[in-house]
Write a protein that holds these residues in place. Structure first.
Motif, PDB file in Angstrom:
ATOM      1  N   SER A   2      38.506  43.112  52.079  1.00  0.00           N
ATOM      2  CA  SER A   2      37.772  41.856  51.900  1.00  0.00           C
ATOM      3  C   SER A   2      38.653  40.762  51.285  1.00  0.00           C
ATOM      4  CB  SER A   2      36.569  42.090  50.985  1.00  0.00           C
ATOM      5  OG  SER A   2      37.027  42.612  49.759  1.00  0.00           O
ATOM      6  N   LEU A   3      38.200  39.543  51.404  1.00  0.00           N
ATOM      7  CA  LEU A   3      38.922  38.411  50.812  1.00  0.00           C
ATOM      8  C   LEU A   3      38.019  37.625  49.894  1.00  0.00           C
ATOM      9  CD1 LEU A   3      41.139  35.769  52.493  1.00  0.00           C
ATOM     10  CD2 LEU A   3      39.020  35.085  51.350  1.00  0.00           C
ATOM     11  N   SER A   4      38.581  37.207  48.790  1.00  0.00           N
ATOM     12  CA  SER A   4      37.761  36.364  47.930  1.00  0.00           C
ATOM     13  C   SER A   4      38.620  35.416  47.125  1.00  0.00           C
ATOM     14  CB  SER A   4      36.943  37.215  46.968  1.00  0.00           C
ATOM     15  OG  SER A   4      36.311  36.386  46.028  1.00  0.00           O
ATOM     16  N   HIS A   5      38.253  34.182  47.159  1.00  0.00           N
ATOM     17  CA  HIS A   5      38.852  33.233  46.235  1.00  0.00           C
ATOM     18  C   HIS A   5      38.017  33.259  44.961  1.00  0.00           C
ATOM     19  CE1 HIS A   5      39.931  29.496  44.300  1.00  0.00           C
ATOM     20  NE2 HIS A   5      41.073  29.619  44.927  1.00  0.00           N
ATOM     21  N   ILE A   6      38.646  33.680  43.875  1.00  0.00           N
ATOM     22  CA  ILE A   6      37.895  33.760  42.628  1.00  0.00           C
ATOM     23  C   ILE A   6      37.472  32.350  42.222  1.00  0.00           C
ATOM     24  CG2 ILE A   6      37.913  34.558  40.236  1.00  0.00           C
ATOM     25  CD1 ILE A   6      38.268  36.707  42.477  1.00  0.00           C
ATOM     26  N   ASN A   7      36.196  32.185  42.080  1.00  0.00           N
ATOM     27  CA  ASN A   7      35.603  30.879  41.825  1.00  0.00           C
ATOM     28  C   ASN A   7      35.974  30.374  40.425  1.00  0.00           C
ATOM     29  OD1 ASN A   7      33.984  28.735  41.304  1.00  0.00           O
ATOM     30  ND2 ASN A   7      32.173  29.618  42.303  1.00  0.00           N
ATOM     31  N   ASP A   8      36.588  29.192  40.407  1.00  0.00           N
ATOM     32  CA  ASP A   8      37.026  28.634  39.123  1.00  0.00           C
ATOM     33  C   ASP A   8      35.905  28.539  38.101  1.00  0.00           C
ATOM     34  OD1 ASP A   8      39.746  28.088  39.012  1.00  0.00           O
ATOM     35  OD2 ASP A   8      39.515  26.470  40.454  1.00  0.00           O
ATOM     36  N   SER A   9      34.708  28.269  38.559  1.00  0.00           N
ATOM     37  CA  SER A   9      33.636  28.021  37.592  1.00  0.00           C
ATOM     38  C   SER A   9      33.283  29.274  36.801  1.00  0.00           C
ATOM     39  CB  SER A   9      32.391  27.490  38.294  1.00  0.00           C
ATOM     40  OG  SER A   9      31.850  28.508  39.107  1.00  0.00           O
ATOM     41  N   ASN A  10      33.646  30.438  37.306  1.00  0.00           N
ATOM     42  CA  ASN A  10      33.388  31.664  36.563  1.00  0.00           C
ATOM     43  C   ASN A  10      34.598  32.152  35.780  1.00  0.00           C
ATOM     44  OD1 ASN A  10      30.749  31.892  37.446  1.00  0.00           O
ATOM     45  ND2 ASN A  10      31.400  32.884  39.354  1.00  0.00           N
ATOM     46  N   GLN A  11      35.687  31.431  35.906  1.00  0.00           N
ATOM     47  CA  GLN A  11      36.920  31.908  35.297  1.00  0.00           C
ATOM     48  C   GLN A  11      37.332  31.024  34.129  1.00  0.00           C
ATOM     49  OE1 GLN A  11      38.308  34.623  35.820  1.00  0.00           O
ATOM     50  NE2 GLN A  11      37.511  35.333  37.784  1.00  0.00           N
TER      51      GLN A  11
ATOM     52  N   ILE F  60      43.985  36.099  33.963  1.00  0.00           N
ATOM     53  CA  ILE F  60      43.983  34.633  33.879  1.00  0.00           C
ATOM     54  C   ILE F  60      44.137  34.180  32.430  1.00  0.00           C
ATOM     55  CG2 ILE F  60      42.465  32.610  34.109  1.00  0.00           C
ATOM     56  CD1 ILE F  60      41.464  33.886  36.760  1.00  0.00           C
ATOM     57  N   LEU F  61      43.375  34.780  31.532  1.00  0.00           N
ATOM     58  CA  LEU F  61      43.494  34.397  30.119  1.00  0.00           C
ATOM     59  C   LEU F  61      44.888  34.699  29.571  1.00  0.00           C
ATOM     60  CD1 LEU F  61      40.137  35.324  28.405  1.00  0.00           C
ATOM     61  CD2 LEU F  61      41.272  33.106  28.407  1.00  0.00           C
ATOM     62  N   ALA F  62      45.420  35.855  29.927  1.00  0.00           N
ATOM     63  CA  ALA F  62      46.761  36.218  29.453  1.00  0.00           C
ATOM     64  C   ALA F  62      47.801  35.237  29.996  1.00  0.00           C
ATOM     65  CB  ALA F  62      47.105  37.645  29.879  1.00  0.00           C
ATOM     66  N   GLY F  63      47.633  34.832  31.235  1.00  0.00           N
ATOM     67  CA  GLY F  63      48.580  33.889  31.833  1.00  0.00           C
ATOM     68  C   GLY F  63      48.523  32.530  31.154  1.00  0.00           C
ATOM     69  N   ILE F  64      47.320  32.059  30.861  1.00  0.00           N
ATOM     70  CA  ILE F  64      47.180  30.768  30.164  1.00  0.00           C
ATOM     71  C   ILE F  64      47.841  30.850  28.788  1.00  0.00           C
ATOM     72  CG2 ILE F  64      45.498  29.210  29.074  1.00  0.00           C
ATOM     73  CD1 ILE F  64      43.561  29.907  31.406  1.00  0.00           C
ATOM     74  N   MET F  65      47.553  31.935  28.061  1.00  0.00           N
ATOM     75  CA  MET F  65      48.147  32.071  26.727  1.00  0.00           C
ATOM     76  C   MET F  65      49.659  32.276  26.826  1.00  0.00           C
ATOM     77  SD  MET F  65      45.163  34.292  24.796  1.00  0.00           S
ATOM     78  CE  MET F  65      45.656  33.907  23.109  1.00  0.00           C
ATOM     79  N   GLY F  66      50.103  32.978  27.845  1.00  0.00           N
ATOM     80  CA  GLY F  66      51.536  33.181  28.048  1.00  0.00           C
ATOM     81  C   GLY F  66      52.258  31.882  28.359  1.00  0.00           C
ATOM     82  N   ALA F  67      51.629  31.027  29.158  1.00  0.00           N
ATOM     83  CA  ALA F  67      52.254  29.735  29.481  1.00  0.00           C
ATOM     84  C   ALA F  67      52.501  28.938  28.203  1.00  0.00           C
ATOM     85  CB  ALA F  67      51.364  28.948  30.442  1.00  0.00           C
ATOM     86  N   LYS F  68      51.571  29.066  27.253  1.00  0.00           N
ATOM     87  CA  LYS F  68      51.756  28.343  25.980  1.00  0.00           C
ATOM     88  C   LYS F  68      52.886  28.922  25.135  1.00  0.00           C
ATOM     89  CE  LYS F  68      47.168  28.439  24.891  1.00  0.00           C
ATOM     90  NZ  LYS F  68      45.946  28.140  24.107  1.00  0.00           N
TER      91      LYS F  68
END
Lengths: 162, 162, 162, 162, 162, 162
Positions: A2-11, F60-68
Motif C-alpha cells: 500500500s501507499l500512504s502520504h502521512i498526513n501533516d495534520s496528524n504529525q 519525525i519528532l527525532a528528526g526535528i529535534m536532530g535538525a536543531k
C-alpha cells in the motif's frame, strides 16, 4: 504494497515563523514548591541551607541554564537567542515562589523558556532538599505574563487554578 | 514562618542585553600548553603525532566545537549565533601557543567563546599527550584582544601575567 | 581513480578499554586565576561579590556541571558514570586556587573530568569578573594527583611548571 | 590581601556515592496538567489533537528524552545509565495525569529522572496547547514511589499536598 | 468529560533492560558517500583536501563524537558507557566507504551507536565538500555486523540492498 | 626545538560569514529507508506499528529535534536560529521516503540542518524496526533543493545517484 502520504495534520511539526516580525518579547512564569517543616527549618533568612549547598542559589543557576536548553527539551520550540533570563525566589510559610522572566528580540515568544526555567529551578530545589522531605511538591507552574507578540497575556488579576 | 525576598544583588543573574545594539564583534584569546621532551619529540614539523591521532588537528576541531558550547557551559553567558571561530596553533620550544578568534554580529561580546575555544583545545591537547606527559600544564589562558563593544581591549602591548 | 585505505595510525581514534578492569579511580586537577586589585577588593571573606552574583559559588556549580560534559567536549574521552565531583576555591593575594576532584568506578581514569571541571570553573570566574578586569589570566591548569589506574601520579612534591 | 578557604559546607557539592552498592532502583513521579474547555474539546478518546500534532505522544517522547538529560539539567545529579523510562498519560475532566517511571541498576536513585521526565512531558503538553489556553497550569509534580535505595518511599496512601 | 487511559501499546516507550545481562557487545555499521569528479580530484592519497580542512579526519572525529550522542538523538535508545568507537574511511572511485565500530560492556547493543557514528561522519564529509558538489549522496547506511547480544548478525555474506 | 606555524590551509576552520547578508533561506533533503516484508506488514495505512510505539511519528519528532542539534554535531556548521523544520514520510513498496525542509533567516544556508533532520529520522526508523529487520538500509540521503543563498540548487529534474 500500500501507499500512504502521512498526513501533516496528524504529525508533529514546528510552526513556521519565517514571515513573523522580529520584536522584543518577554514572558514571566511561576512555580510554587511546598516543603515540610524539616526543610523550612533550614531557612536562614536568605536561603535554605542543605548538605548539598545553598538551595536557592543553586536552583536559580540551574533554572537560568535550563531556560537556555528549552529548544533542546521541548520538541517543537524554536531555538532563539535570549537577551536575558532572571529568576528570583521568595520563601514564606513552607512555600518557595519561583519567578522566571525570559526576554528575547525575535520572531516568537519565550513562554516556554520562562516555564522551563521556573520548572528546572523547582526540580533543583527538590533535588537539594529531598533527603529531608521526599514528598516535596511543585504546584502552580504557569505563565504569569507575556508581552511583545500578537496577543499579550496576564499581568494583572489572572486567577490561579487550584 | 519567616518571609524573605531573596535579594537579587546576591543572586546570580544574566545581564539584560535587550537594549544593546547589534554590532559586529570579535575577540581573540590565547592559551599556552607546556609539554615535556617526550611529547615534543613527536613533533613532525606540522603536528604532534600521538597514538590517538594528530594532536593539533584534533585540538583545533575540539576547540571550535567547544566554542559553540560556551553558553551551555558558562552559566550567565548569552546564547548567540557565531559568524566564525578560528583556531591556530604554533609550536616551539616545548610550548604550543593556541589562539582562538570568535566573531559574531550581536548584542554582546564573544570573549567567553574565544576563551572557551582556546581552553577546550588546550585540554584536548592534554588528553592526547597525557600518556607521555601527565604533568602537561596549561598557562596564560587570557583574552588578547576584543573589538566591537562599548570598549575595546588589547591588541598591542598588553603585558603577560606570570 | 586512486584507492587508499586511510591509515589508522594517522587518524583520531578512542583507546579501546573493553578489556580493562573496573576499579575505583580518582583524579585532582588545579587551576589558578589571577585577578587585579579591583576584583580582589570585592572579596568579602567568603566569596567575590559581583554584579552578576556570587563568583565562587557560581564557578563551583559551573565546574561540576562542566565536568559532567567532559566526554562531549574532549573528542576521544570515554563517557563514564561519575561517583562524585567536588570543587573548592581558596583566595589569597589576587589569586584564586581552584581544585577539582572527580571520582568514578570504571575502566578508565577521570583526569580529563578533573581538568575540565577546574577549567570551566576558572572560565566562569573570568566571565563574572571581566567587567572589572578584562586581563584576568588563568594559569597552572594541571593534573595534581591521580589514583586507581595502572600507574598513579603526583600527590606529593610534584614541581610546578612556570 | 586576605585569605580564605571557602568552606565546603556553604558550597554546592555532589554527594560522593563511591562506596554505595549497585542495586536495581526505580522511581515513579507524577504531574497533573489542567487545561480549559477549548483544549479538552480536542480530545479524540486517545490523544489531544493540536495544530502542532498529537499532544500526548509528543509529550511522552519529550519526557523520555528529557529524563535522559537529568544529570545535565540538575546540577548535583549523578550521570547514570538508565535501564528504562516509561511515561503514560490519563486524561479525564480537563486534567492530564502524567506518570513517569525510571529504572536503573546503579549506586544512586532515579527520583530526579522520574520527576524530570514528568515535568518535561507536562511542559511539552503546555507548549502544544498554549495557543488554545495560555493559562494551562501544571500541578502536583511529586515523587509517587521509590524503591531500591536505603529507604523506600510511597507506593500506598501518600497524601497529596494542595 | 470523557476518560481514557492512553494505551501503552500505541505509545512510544523504551524497552526495559533491567533484567538483561551485562555482556561485551560490538557493532559495525557502514555508510557510502558518492562524490563527483571535482571532489575526487582533491584526494591526495590519504585524505580529501578542502577549503575547510582535511575531510576524512574531520569526518572521523565528528563521527566518534556523534556516536557518543546517540542516546540524546535517538529517542528510545538507552544511555550507556562506550568502551570504544573506531571509524575508518576507504576512498576509491568517487566513493568513500565509512566503517564505524562501537563497543560497550552493557545490557543492550550498540547498533545505533555504530550507525549514528557512520551517519554523522558521512554528513560531515558532505558538509566539507558540498561547495564542490551539492549533489553528494550518502547510501547504504546499514548494520554490517553485531555480536554479544541474544542474536548475532552479519559478519559474512550479508547482501546489499540497492 | 623546531618551530612551526600550523598552516591554516591544512587545518579545519569555519567559513567566516561576518560579511554575508541576512536572507530567508530554505533547504530540503531526502532519505530513503528500505525495510523487509516483516516490517512492511506492520503498516496500518498511516504509520508503522512497532512494539516501541508509532514509528513515523517518533522518527519525525527525532528528526526535528536532530535538525536543531546540527551545529553541535557537524563540526564546522554555524549555529543559527531556525524558523521552521518540517518532516514528512511517504511509505510505499517497502520504502519510506523521508523529506525534511529547514528554514532560517540568516547568513548561511540550512542544507546540513535538512540533511541531519532526514538522517536522524531515518536512523530512528531503523531503531524502532530493527528487531524485525536488522538489515534495514538507508539510501539516497541527499540535498533535493536549496534556495536563498548565492546559488540555488535542485528543485526540478535532479538525477538520483545509484
Amino acid at each position: 504494497m500500500s501507499l500512504s502520504h502521512i498526513n501533516d495534520s496528524n504529525q508533529p511539526g514546528m510552526v513556521d515563523v519565517s514571515a513573523k516580525n522580529i520584536t522584543p518579547r518577554a514572558a514571566t512564569a511561576e512555580a510554587l514548591v511546598h516543603v515540610n517543616e524539616a526543610v523550612a527549618a533550614q531557612f536562614d533568612g536568605t536561603d535554605l541551607v542543605s548538605k548539598k549547598g545553598p538551595v536557592f542559589q543553586t536552583a536559580i543557576l540551574a533554572g537560568i541554564m535550563g531556560a537556555k536548553q528549552t529548544s533542546n527539551l521541548i520538541p517543537l520550540c524554536h531555538p532563539l537567542p535570549l537577551d536575558s533570563v532572571k529568576i528570583d525566589i521568595t520563601f514564606t510559610d513552607h512555600t518557595a515562589t519561583i519567578r522566571c522572566t525570559a526576554r528575547t528580540t525575535g520572531k516568537t515568544g519565550v513562554e516556554m523558556e520562562a516555564l522551563t526555567g521556573a520548572s528546572i529551578a523547582a526540580l533543583t530545589l527538590h533535588d537539594m532538599c529531598k533527603a529531608l522531605d521526599p514528598a516535596i511538591t511543585i504546584t502552580q507552574v504557569r505563565l504569569v505574563e507575556k508581552t511583545g507578540g500578537k496577543s499579550d497575556f496576564g499581568g494583572k488579576a489572572e486567577t490561579l487554578k487550584s
